[in-house]
Design a protein around this motif. Structure first.
Motif, PDB file in Angstrom:
ATOM      1  N   ILE A 124       0.856  -1.186   0.000  1.00  0.00           N
ATOM      2  CA  ILE A 124       0.000   0.000   0.000  1.00  0.00           C
ATOM      3  C   ILE A 124       0.891   1.235   0.000  1.00  0.00           C
ATOM      4  O   ILE A 124       1.782   1.369   0.845  1.00  0.00           O
ATOM      5  CB  ILE A 124      -0.924   0.017   1.238  1.00  0.00           C
ATOM      6  N   ILE A 125       0.656   2.119  -0.970  1.00  0.00           N
ATOM      7  CA  ILE A 125       1.375   3.394  -1.040  1.00  0.00           C
ATOM      8  C   ILE A 125       0.394   4.505  -0.687  1.00  0.00           C
ATOM      9  O   ILE A 125      -0.695   4.588  -1.259  1.00  0.00           O
ATOM     10  CB  ILE A 125       1.954   3.650  -2.452  1.00  0.00           C
ATOM     11  N   SER A 126       0.777   5.356   0.251  1.00  0.00           N
ATOM     12  CA  SER A 126      -0.116   6.419   0.702  1.00  0.00           C
ATOM     13  C   SER A 126       0.469   7.796   0.375  1.00  0.00           C
ATOM     14  O   SER A 126       1.617   8.084   0.716  1.00  0.00           O
ATOM     15  CB  SER A 126      -0.338   6.296   2.218  1.00  0.00           C
ATOM     16  N   ILE A 127      -0.340   8.644  -0.280  1.00  0.00           N
ATOM     17  CA  ILE A 127       0.094   9.992  -0.632  1.00  0.00           C
ATOM     18  C   ILE A 127      -0.991  11.003  -0.240  1.00  0.00           C
ATOM     19  O   ILE A 127      -2.068  10.634   0.240  1.00  0.00           O
ATOM     20  CB  ILE A 127       0.411  10.135  -2.137  1.00  0.00           C
ATOM     21  N   ARG A 128      -0.708  12.259  -0.477  1.00  0.00           N
ATOM     22  CA  ARG A 128      -1.632  13.352  -0.172  1.00  0.00           C
ATOM     23  C   ARG A 128      -1.136  14.584  -0.914  1.00  0.00           C
ATOM     24  O   ARG A 128       0.036  14.648  -1.298  1.00  0.00           O
ATOM     25  CB  ARG A 128      -1.634  13.608   1.343  1.00  0.00           C
ATOM     26  N   ASN A 129      -2.005  15.570  -1.139  1.00  0.00           N
ATOM     27  CA  ASN A 129      -1.537  16.778  -1.829  1.00  0.00           C
ATOM     28  C   ASN A 129      -0.427  17.431  -1.018  1.00  0.00           C
ATOM     29  O   ASN A 129      -0.467  17.486   0.217  1.00  0.00           O
ATOM     30  CB  ASN A 129      -2.701  17.736  -2.109  1.00  0.00           C
ATOM     31  N   LEU A 130       0.585  17.925  -1.726  1.00  0.00           N
ATOM     32  CA  LEU A 130       1.827  18.373  -1.102  1.00  0.00           C
ATOM     33  C   LEU A 130       1.623  19.548  -0.148  1.00  0.00           C
ATOM     34  O   LEU A 130       2.281  19.628   0.898  1.00  0.00           O
ATOM     35  CB  LEU A 130       2.841  18.736  -2.191  1.00  0.00           C
ATOM     36  N   PHE A 131       0.727  20.464  -0.472  1.00  0.00           N
ATOM     37  CA  PHE A 131       0.524  21.640   0.373  1.00  0.00           C
ATOM     38  C   PHE A 131       0.012  21.243   1.752  1.00  0.00           C
ATOM     39  O   PHE A 131       0.527  21.693   2.786  1.00  0.00           O
ATOM     40  CB  PHE A 131      -0.452  22.607  -0.310  1.00  0.00           C
ATOM     41  N   ASP A 132      -0.989  20.365   1.793  1.00  0.00           N
ATOM     42  CA  ASP A 132      -1.530  19.925   3.087  1.00  0.00           C
ATOM     43  C   ASP A 132      -0.524  19.079   3.855  1.00  0.00           C
ATOM     44  O   ASP A 132      -0.490  19.120   5.093  1.00  0.00           O
ATOM     45  CB  ASP A 132      -2.829  19.143   2.881  1.00  0.00           C
ATOM     46  N   VAL A 133       0.282  18.301   3.137  1.00  0.00           N
ATOM     47  CA  VAL A 133       1.326  17.516   3.792  1.00  0.00           C
ATOM     48  C   VAL A 133       2.307  18.427   4.516  1.00  0.00           C
ATOM     49  O   VAL A 133       2.669  18.203   5.684  1.00  0.00           O
ATOM     50  CB  VAL A 133       2.081  16.631   2.765  1.00  0.00           C
ATOM     51  N   MET A 134       2.744  19.481   3.826  1.00  0.00           N
ATOM     52  CA  MET A 134       3.735  20.378   4.421  1.00  0.00           C
ATOM     53  C   MET A 134       3.151  21.183   5.587  1.00  0.00           C
ATOM     54  O   MET A 134       3.847  21.484   6.555  1.00  0.00           O
ATOM     55  CB  MET A 134       4.313  21.310   3.362  1.00  0.00           C
ATOM     56  N   ILE A 135       1.862  21.515   5.490  1.00  0.00           N
ATOM     57  CA  ILE A 135       1.206  22.190   6.616  1.00  0.00           C
ATOM     58  C   ILE A 135       1.139  21.249   7.814  1.00  0.00           C
ATOM     59  O   ILE A 135       1.475  21.628   8.943  1.00  0.00           O
ATOM     60  CB  ILE A 135      -0.213  22.673   6.237  1.00  0.00           C
ATOM     61  N   SER A 136       0.708  20.007   7.585  1.00  0.00           N
ATOM     62  CA  SER A 136       0.604  19.026   8.673  1.00  0.00           C
ATOM     63  C   SER A 136       1.958  18.765   9.312  1.00  0.00           C
ATOM     64  O   SER A 136       2.074  18.632  10.536  1.00  0.00           O
ATOM     65  CB  SER A 136       0.017  17.707   8.150  1.00  0.00           C
ATOM     66  N   LYS A 284       8.700  27.189  -4.473  1.00  0.00           N
ATOM     67  CA  LYS A 284       9.638  26.119  -4.127  1.00  0.00           C
ATOM     68  C   LYS A 284       9.266  24.771  -4.731  1.00  0.00           C
ATOM     69  O   LYS A 284      10.040  23.813  -4.659  1.00  0.00           O
ATOM     70  CB  LYS A 284       9.726  25.963  -2.589  1.00  0.00           C
ATOM     71  N   VAL A 285       8.098  24.701  -5.344  1.00  0.00           N
ATOM     72  CA  VAL A 285       7.635  23.449  -5.959  1.00  0.00           C
ATOM     73  C   VAL A 285       8.176  23.344  -7.378  1.00  0.00           C
ATOM     74  O   VAL A 285       8.169  24.316  -8.137  1.00  0.00           O
ATOM     75  CB  VAL A 285       6.091  23.407  -5.963  1.00  0.00           C
ATOM     76  N   LYS A 286       8.646  22.162  -7.742  1.00  0.00           N
ATOM     77  CA  LYS A 286       9.218  21.958  -9.077  1.00  0.00           C
ATOM     78  C   LYS A 286       8.159  21.601 -10.113  1.00  0.00           C
ATOM     79  O   LYS A 286       8.225  22.035 -11.259  1.00  0.00           O
ATOM     80  CB  LYS A 286      10.288  20.861  -9.005  1.00  0.00           C
ATOM     81  N   ASN A 287       7.189  20.773  -9.710  1.00  0.00           N
ATOM     82  CA  ASN A 287       6.161  20.309 -10.641  1.00  0.00           C
ATOM     83  C   ASN A 287       4.885  21.130 -10.439  1.00  0.00           C
ATOM     84  O   ASN A 287       4.365  21.223  -9.330  1.00  0.00           O
ATOM     85  CB  ASN A 287       5.886  18.822 -10.396  1.00  0.00           C
ATOM     86  N   ASN A 288       4.391  21.703 -11.526  1.00  0.00           N
ATOM     87  CA  ASN A 288       3.227  22.602 -11.432  1.00  0.00           C
ATOM     88  C   ASN A 288       1.994  21.928 -10.834  1.00  0.00           C
ATOM     89  O   ASN A 288       1.146  22.595 -10.236  1.00  0.00           O
ATOM     90  CB  ASN A 288       2.869  23.159 -12.819  1.00  0.00           C
ATOM     91  N   LYS A 289       1.882  20.609 -10.990  1.00  0.00           N
ATOM     92  CA  LYS A 289       0.685  19.929 -10.484  1.00  0.00           C
ATOM     93  C   LYS A 289       0.605  19.958  -8.956  1.00  0.00           C
ATOM     94  O   LYS A 289      -0.462  19.722  -8.379  1.00  0.00           O
ATOM     95  CB  LYS A 289       0.625  18.483 -10.978  1.00  0.00           C
ATOM     96  N   HIS A 290       1.723  20.239  -8.312  1.00  0.00           N
ATOM     97  CA  HIS A 290       1.736  20.294  -6.848  1.00  0.00           C
ATOM     98  C   HIS A 290       1.492  21.700  -6.317  1.00  0.00           C
ATOM     99  O   HIS A 290       1.408  21.889  -5.103  1.00  0.00           O
ATOM    100  CB  HIS A 290       3.076  19.780  -6.306  1.00  0.00           C
ATOM    101  N   LYS A 291       1.399  22.673  -7.199  1.00  0.00           N
ATOM    102  CA  LYS A 291       1.182  24.045  -6.735  1.00  0.00           C
ATOM    103  C   LYS A 291      -0.233  24.228  -6.212  1.00  0.00           C
ATOM    104  O   LYS A 291      -1.174  23.577  -6.636  1.00  0.00           O
ATOM    105  CB  LYS A 291       1.473  25.036  -7.866  1.00  0.00           C
ATOM    106  N   PHE A 292      -0.366  25.158  -5.273  1.00  0.00           N
ATOM    107  CA  PHE A 292      -1.656  25.439  -4.646  1.00  0.00           C
ATOM    108  C   PHE A 292      -2.221  26.724  -5.245  1.00  0.00           C
ATOM    109  O   PHE A 292      -1.535  27.755  -5.276  1.00  0.00           O
ATOM    110  CB  PHE A 292      -1.500  25.584  -3.134  1.00  0.00           C
TER     111      PHE A 292
END
Length: 296
Positions: A124-136, A284-292
């Protein structure tokens, strides 16, 4: 040596959490010695702050023994290149004939991937949107005084502290946001080349449809006897208890550390409503899909 380490860990846990330790031990004995049609080894590899504590809870309720904390399992974290890595000795200690799960935050390195290939795991691989991850992550850092990062951010305002947490870690040269973004991208690349071996869970999907999230785990592990709605309701009751305490108390009062933070919603709103914080994150994000996206 590993037996002495294991004995010391168990003794320490028993002295600190005697009732919880005993309850876990009885539950794990029942799991190991009850009749099961099949047994499985489950490897949970999760991006930190992506809901892996809940996945652990689900697997525990489903009859799997936790390799890292059970008195009935040996867990070896010696001689690792990185503290989140896997090792041959670690995986060798997972029994083939008993339902067991191991949770790690391991990256998709060649060494870790080679080790996974030589073992028969359901992964099982678990991910989440990068912005919420960094806030958490930031909220965890400023709530847990035992963490080395605590002193880096404790005297800063929320916005400045969050921004600093993206680019500075207690280890010199580490840029947290790059590490976390690479973690996501590298594992997604691995999964895209072999989808059948992995179950990809996204915590954002849980927020949208929590029942479907539970059903996905149940289906992947062929746990047909489990009812997702009953399991979900039981977890709601568990989370309700955790909401009554802050993160620091949840970490200290549970044998299996719980990372629920009752300050999360309030502080998350502050950061997500600040355009300066969002712009800094996006820069600071490299990939645009991770931008908020900034809401106008």
């Amino acid at each position: 040596m590993i037996y002495l380490i294991h004995f010391y860990r168990c003794l320490k846990r028993f002295l600190k959490f005697p009732i919880q330790f005993t309850i876990y031990l009885i539950k794990d004995l029942k799991k190991d010695y009850s009749k099961k049609p099949t047994t499985q080894k489950v490897l949970v590899l999760g991006l930190p702050k992506s809901g892996t504590t809940m996945i652990e809870w689900i697997l525990d309720e489903a009859g799997f023994v936790n390799q890292t904390i059970s008195a009935l399992r040996l867990f070896d974290i010696r001689n690792l290149n990185h503290h989140h890595d896997l090792s041959a000795q670690m995986l060798k200690l997972i029994p083939d004939n008993k339902n067991t799960f191991l949770k790690r935050h391991s990256e998709a390195t060649k060494n870790n991937l080679d080790l996974i290939k030589t073992n028969n795991f359901k992964i099982i691989i678990s991910i989440r949107n990068l912005f919420d991850v960094m806030i958490s992550r930031y909220l965890h850092m400023i709530s847990d005084k035992k963490l080395p990062q605590y002193t880096l951010y404790k005297n800063l305002g929320y916005i400045e502290g969050f921004k600093k947490s993206l680019i500075m870690n207690h280890r010199e040269g580490e840029v947290p946001i790059n590490i976390f973004e690479n973690w996501i991208e590298n594992w997604l690349n691995v999964i895209n080349h072999n989808r059948s071996q992995y179950c990809l869970l996204n915590y954002d999907d849980y927020k949208k449809d929590n029942l479907a999230y539970y059903k996905k785990i149940i289906q992947f592990l062929s746990l047909d006897e489990l009812k997702a709605d009953e399991l979900l309701n039981k977890n709601y009751a568990n989370e309700k208890k955790l909401k009554n305490q802050n993160l620091e108390n949840n970490l200290k009062s549970n044998l299996n550390a719980q990372t629920f933070n009752n300050r999360s919603s309030e502080l998350r709103k502050i950061i997500k409503s600040d355009n300066d914080a969002i712009s800094f994150f996006n820069s600071k994000v490299k990939n645009n899909k991770h931008k908020f996206l900034i809401k106008i």
